[in-house]
Design a protein around this motif. Structure first.
Motif, PDB file in Angstrom:
ATOM      1  N   THR A  82       0.867  -1.184   0.000  1.00  0.00           N
ATOM      2  CA  THR A  82       0.000   0.000   0.000  1.00  0.00           C
ATOM      3  C   THR A  82       0.896   1.224   0.000  1.00  0.00           C
ATOM      4  O   THR A  82       1.998   1.210   0.561  1.00  0.00           O
ATOM      5  N   PRO A 100      -0.444   6.566   3.720  1.00  0.00           N
ATOM      6  CA  PRO A 100      -0.557   6.350   5.162  1.00  0.00           C
ATOM      7  C   PRO A 100      -2.008   6.088   5.528  1.00  0.00           C
ATOM      8  O   PRO A 100      -2.916   6.389   4.755  1.00  0.00           O
ATOM      9  N   GLY A 101      -2.226   5.548   6.697  1.00  0.00           N
ATOM     10  CA  GLY A 101      -3.583   5.358   7.198  1.00  0.00           C
ATOM     11  C   GLY A 101      -4.244   4.076   6.743  1.00  0.00           C
ATOM     12  O   GLY A 101      -5.453   3.932   6.855  1.00  0.00           O
ATOM     13  N   VAL A 107       8.469  -1.018  19.012  1.00  0.00           N
ATOM     14  CA  VAL A 107       9.212  -0.433  17.887  1.00  0.00           C
ATOM     15  C   VAL A 107       8.320  -0.346  16.665  1.00  0.00           C
ATOM     16  O   VAL A 107       8.245   0.676  15.998  1.00  0.00           O
ATOM     17  N   THR A 120       5.700   2.430  16.651  1.00  0.00           N
ATOM     18  CA  THR A 120       6.142   3.821  16.738  1.00  0.00           C
ATOM     19  C   THR A 120       7.099   4.222  15.618  1.00  0.00           C
ATOM     20  O   THR A 120       6.971   5.306  15.062  1.00  0.00           O
ATOM     21  N   LYS A 121       8.065   3.388  15.306  1.00  0.00           N
ATOM     22  CA  LYS A 121       9.060   3.740  14.280  1.00  0.00           C
ATOM     23  C   LYS A 121       9.274   2.563  13.328  1.00  0.00           C
ATOM     24  O   LYS A 121      10.378   2.039  13.221  1.00  0.00           O
ATOM     25  N   PRO A 122       8.201   2.173  12.621  1.00  0.00           N
ATOM     26  CA  PRO A 122       8.355   1.018  11.736  1.00  0.00           C
ATOM     27  C   PRO A 122       9.388   1.248  10.633  1.00  0.00           C
ATOM     28  O   PRO A 122      10.048   0.304  10.212  1.00  0.00           O
ATOM     29  N   HIS A 123       9.522   2.477  10.175  1.00  0.00           N
ATOM     30  CA  HIS A 123      10.447   2.734   9.066  1.00  0.00           C
ATOM     31  C   HIS A 123      11.891   2.560   9.503  1.00  0.00           C
ATOM     32  O   HIS A 123      12.721   2.089   8.732  1.00  0.00           O
ATOM     33  N   LEU A 166      13.087   0.522  11.796  1.00  0.00           N
ATOM     34  CA  LEU A 166      13.316  -0.922  11.804  1.00  0.00           C
ATOM     35  C   LEU A 166      13.356  -1.462  10.379  1.00  0.00           C
ATOM     36  O   LEU A 166      14.150  -2.359  10.059  1.00  0.00           O
ATOM     37  N   GLY A 167      12.517  -0.906   9.533  1.00  0.00           N
ATOM     38  CA  GLY A 167      12.368  -1.411   8.168  1.00  0.00           C
ATOM     39  C   GLY A 167      13.664  -1.462   7.383  1.00  0.00           C
ATOM     40  O   GLY A 167      13.870  -2.364   6.571  1.00  0.00           O
ATOM     41  N   ASP A 211      10.055  -5.003   4.868  1.00  0.00           N
ATOM     42  CA  ASP A 211       9.852  -3.922   5.825  1.00  0.00           C
ATOM     43  C   ASP A 211       8.408  -3.463   5.897  1.00  0.00           C
ATOM     44  O   ASP A 211       7.996  -2.868   6.898  1.00  0.00           O
ATOM     45  N   ARG A 271       4.284  -2.042   9.253  1.00  0.00           N
ATOM     46  CA  ARG A 271       3.538  -0.781   9.339  1.00  0.00           C
ATOM     47  C   ARG A 271       2.138  -0.979   9.920  1.00  0.00           C
ATOM     48  O   ARG A 271       1.555  -0.052  10.461  1.00  0.00           O
ATOM     49  N   TYR A 280       1.842   0.334  13.400  1.00  0.00           N
ATOM     50  CA  TYR A 280       1.734   1.785  13.522  1.00  0.00           C
ATOM     51  C   TYR A 280       0.332   2.241  13.165  1.00  0.00           C
ATOM     52  O   TYR A 280      -0.310   2.986  13.914  1.00  0.00           O
ATOM     53  N   GLU A 281      -0.145   1.787  12.010  1.00  0.00           N
ATOM     54  CA  GLU A 281      -1.436   2.283  11.523  1.00  0.00           C
ATOM     55  C   GLU A 281      -2.562   1.898  12.476  1.00  0.00           C
ATOM     56  O   GLU A 281      -3.429   2.710  12.796  1.00  0.00           O
ATOM     57  N   PHE A 320       4.629   8.160   1.811  1.00  0.00           N
ATOM     58  CA  PHE A 320       4.980   8.673   3.143  1.00  0.00           C
ATOM     59  C   PHE A 320       6.325   8.144   3.644  1.00  0.00           C
ATOM     60  O   PHE A 320       6.597   8.134   4.838  1.00  0.00           O
ATOM     61  N   TYR A 362       7.000   8.089  11.170  1.00  0.00           N
ATOM     62  CA  TYR A 362       7.134   6.647  10.991  1.00  0.00           C
ATOM     63  C   TYR A 362       8.565   6.166  11.223  1.00  0.00           C
ATOM     64  O   TYR A 362       8.812   4.962  11.271  1.00  0.00           O
TER      65      TYR A 362
END
Lengths: 406, 405
Positions: A155, A158-159, A258, A261-264, A266-267, A314, A318, A321-322, B35, B41
């Protein structure tokens, strides 16, 4: 509104040679942590010896092409394009096997993280071939790769949260001609199928979940449950379950913190390091199961599905987070929904194993079973137990099967 | 017995640099979305791609290494109770110009390193003014065990007390029986522990990252009242909001590092880009619009990448702090909270607004006798690096109050 064609295409997994070569090249360059006295102490995380052994097998002896061929042979796979409100048209990969029996029940099976469509493999032959003489229902089984997982599309906006995942799964069932269906899910599959039950109650005729997520009792809304909690009036199994839940919500929750909050951040690690991805997932496969004897090949096939995924390894995280940044949707999953008959399965080594009285706050519970073995990945660890649950819940005499229109 | 203290020059083997290049040339990035650069993120894709490219094509480690080797570096060996007999510890040591210089231990944290002392070093070892009253300092800035060019530790349970022991013994080896300390991040806890464990040696402690016990109805009812009535300055309120943000959105890394450090360790050891993203996100989010150059960022990350112990080893400290080990004698090791109780060591506290935990001044005063306190209007977590002048001024003020000069 979807502008995509409604076509359903057969699909065979065919990972390009270049991807296989790149994986091997990275594995050949792998740098491992230096060994210390406690490198294999599982309290600290994935054991060094295990990860080294698996990485070496992945590089030298594991045969993806053989695994790929076997998957293509045993799992009938397809793709179709589904449009999602406010997002794009998504190519969705799924397993679909019809039963040969009249009156089979359409069943949607939804995986979670770090699972995949692979989790349907063991239960597929059993579900599609129930013995009518023994009051065993049969099912038409649909098991998608969720968007951002497996061989479904990534996808791009965001969201894309639980509501959107529910929309994709529902539209997939409609696309296949199943206007009414039942659902089975664990992990994110629990949340997604519960959300489907909330938004599409005319279509979701019943839901079975093997990961029972509820709110803890609150004095305002469930005073009796609070009293029960305060007095400790639980079975030994329920007490053990609460201990397990505490472990999960405490020391076992780091990965969630993690990813939500900060998936990117880690990604980058998951995308660039196959060994990093392997360790990140393997730790869960061990810690979340009930002494299941993972074969190295099995582990590597699970991790390969992430490594070779269409969206990239990665993208899948997400969802954490979403989902958590839409607390309304999350809360709705744990609220009471009386419209959809509910089946609950509790496996002792799952992550959240709540008392049965809490589970009953989710809705009209028509089937409930507390198992004495098994963990988070029920359809892999104890497929016969999960299938028995479904056969009983949907049997004409043993369960609600007679009330269904199939 | 000859001195075990030896001069040290960083000399990363060619093979390590070549391997880094190979890995960078095989890099796989996340797929792009609309994004990918939304900082909420995590680390932005464009930044990481740019930095990785720079690392591969332009960044000249050998030149940076030569520059760093102008710093006065040494190694020594230190025995740690229940652990290594001769742990190799790397450190910077520069003597102050004036006689009667005051020994100072500078203690870094994560994701920092001995690099954090480089800007304050000249300001502390010499004075710009002709003020003959203002002292200079003998500055000692170690690489903590498992970080930089210090050795890795091999046994579990190497926690705060052990780090404090290493730092204290280092000062003693250098002939500094009494000294002052400066620390942020884990340096806060380590120097606090030194104050508890070696009270006759620690003359004063200055911190730029302040943790304290939250108000408790039993022990600090007035602080509870203050909290409930919201009687804080605007800066303190903003600090509490920042702290809340950090707790809700910014501390995932510390949760995983504090529970399963070995799991992310594999990626940190194996992927330079993974390590880059993991640390870079902090360098951005924890600082106050500090204008990082790409070279600066990559040097900070290179210290982790080329570290003696490996990039994965340093994060174990989070686990050890949250799981205090029982000593050989069967005693429970002190918890993190025990280092936040009242200590008699005179304290200097500096609050920087973009640090990640920024508590009200009244809470900081529960730590001990605060002889100097300053709430700044700019600066973040890496104060010695972002605002060296401000930090040095605060440190000098603290020392002046305690030592009289």
């Amino acid at each position: 509104m979807s502008t995509a064609s409604d076509a359903i295409e057969p699909f065979r997994i065919a990972v390009p040679d270049a991807a296989l070569e790149k994986l091997k090249a990275k594995l050949a360059l792998a740098t491992f942590p230096e060994e210390v006295d406690f490198s294999n102490d599982r309290e600290y995380g994935a054991p060094l010896d295990d990860v080294k052994r698996l990485a070496t097998a992945w590089k030298d002896t594991y045969d993806w092409r053989r695994a790929e061929a076997e998957l293509n042979e045993t799992l009938p796979q397809f793709t179709t394009t589904i449009g999602v409100d406010g997002h794009e048209d998504l190519k969705i990969h799924f397993v679909h096997k019809k039963s040969e029996r009249e009156g089979a029940i359409p069943l949607l099976f939804v995986h979670g993280w770090p699972g995949s469509f692979l989790e349907v493999a063991k239960i597929l032959p059993l579900l599609t071939s129930g013995d009518a003489k023994a009051d065993e229902p049969s099912f038409h089984v649909v098991a998608p790769s969720l968007p951002n997982f497996g061989f479904s599309a990534r996808t791009s906006k965001p969201g894309f949260a639980i509501r959107q995942y529910a929309e994709v799964c529902h539209k997939l069932m409609l696309r296949l001609g199943y206007d009414k269906y039942v659902t089975q899910g664990g992990d994110w599959g629990t949340m997604i199928t519960r959300t489907m039950g909330k938004h599409y109650p005319e279509h979701v005729l019943a839901s079975h979940i093997n990961f029972v997520m509820t709110r803890p009792p609150s004095p305002l809304s469930s005073p009796l449950l609070c009293l029960q909690y305060a007095l400790g009036w639980y079975t030994p199994q329920e007490k053990a379950g609460l201990e397990r839940t505490r472990w999960y919500r405490g020391p076992g929750n780091g990965y969630t913190q993690v990813q939500m909050t900060k998936p990117h951040t880690l990604g980058f690690s998951l995308a660039d390091s196959p060994v990093g991805l392997l360790a990140w997932i393997y730790e869960k496969l061990r810690d979340w199961t009930d002494e299941y004897s993972w074969m190295d090949d099995e582990v590597l096939t699970w991790v390969s599905v992430y490594a070779f995924s269409a969206a990239g390894p990665d993208a899948s995280v997400r969802i954490y987070y979403e989902a958590t940044h839409q607390p309304e949707d999350f809360r709705a999953v744990m609220g009471y929904n009386g419209k959809v008959p509910l089946g609950l399965a509790y496996f002792p080594r799952d992550l959240m194993v709540v008392p049965s009285s809490w589970g009953r706050t989710l809705g009209r519970v028509v089937y409930e079973k507390r198992h004495d073995r098994g963990g988070h990945f029920a359809s892999v660890e104890t497929p016969e137990l999960l299938v028995a649950d479904l056969r009983t819940m949907f049997g004409k005499k043993s369960g609600i099967g007679a009330k269904l229109p199939f | 017995m000859g001195s075990i203290i030896k001069p040290y020059q960083i000399a990363i083997p060619d093979s390590k640099i070549e391997k880094l290049q190979l890995k960078l040339s095989h890099v796989s990035f996340p797929g792009q979305t609309s994004f990918s650069n939304d900082r909420k993120y995590g680390a932005p894709l464009d930044d990481i791609k740019r930095l990785a490219k720079f690392w591969q094509e332009k960044y000249d480690w050998r030149r940076v290494e030569a520059e760093l080797n102008k710093l006065p570096q040494f190694t020594t060996t230190i025995s740690v109770d229940g652990h290594e007999d001769a742990l190799k510890v790397h450190f910077i040591h520069q003597k102050g110009h004036k006689p009667n210089s005051i020994p100072l231990l500078f203690c870094h944290g994560w994701a920092g390193s001995f690099l954090e002392v480089t800007k304050i070093l000249p300001l502390l070892t010499s004075t710009s003014s002709n003020d003959s009253e203002e002292p200079t300092f003998h500055v000692v800035a170690p690489s903590l065990p498992n970080c930089g060019f210090s050795q890795s530790t091999s046994r579990p349970g190497f926690g705060i007390a052990q780090h404090a022991e290493v730092c204290h013994k280092l000062m003693l080896q250098l002939g500094y029986d009494k000294y002052v300390t400066q620390g942020g991040d884990w340096g806060f806890l380590i120097t606090r522990a030194m104050g508890f464990l070696y009270p006759n040696h620690v003359l004063a402690s200055h911190m730029n990252f302040i943790l304290s016990l939250p108000p408790s109805p039993l022990h600090t009812p007035l602080l509870v009242l203050q909290y409930l009535t919201g009687r804080y300055t605007p800066a303190e309120k903003a600090g509490l909001e920042r702290t809340q943000w950090f707790r809700n959105e910014g501390s995932g890394y510390s949760q995983i590092q504090g529970s399963k450090p070995h799991t992310p360790g594999f990626a940190l050891a194996d992927s330079p880009v993974g390590l880059l993203a993991w640390i870079y996100e902090k360098l951005h989010d924890w600082t106050d619009k500090y204008p990082w150059t790409d070279e600066e960022i990559l040097t900070w990350i290179s210290i982790y990448y080329f570290s003696e112990a490996g990039a994965d080893a340093s994060i174990r400290l989070y686990y050890e702090i949250l799981h205090p080990a029982t000593t050989a004698e069967g005693k429970a090791a002190p918890t993190m909270e025990s280092y936040m109780k009242w200590s008699t060591v005179p304290l200097g506290l500096s609050y920087f607004p973009q640090d990640v935990i920024v508590l009200p001044s009244s809470w900081g005063r529960t730590l001990g006798p605060v002889v100097f306190e300053k709430r700044h209007e700019e600066g973040g977590h890496f104060a010695a690096y972002e605002k060296p002048q401000l930090l040095v001024s605060d440190l000098r003020n603290t020392v002046q109050k305690v030592i009289g000069r």
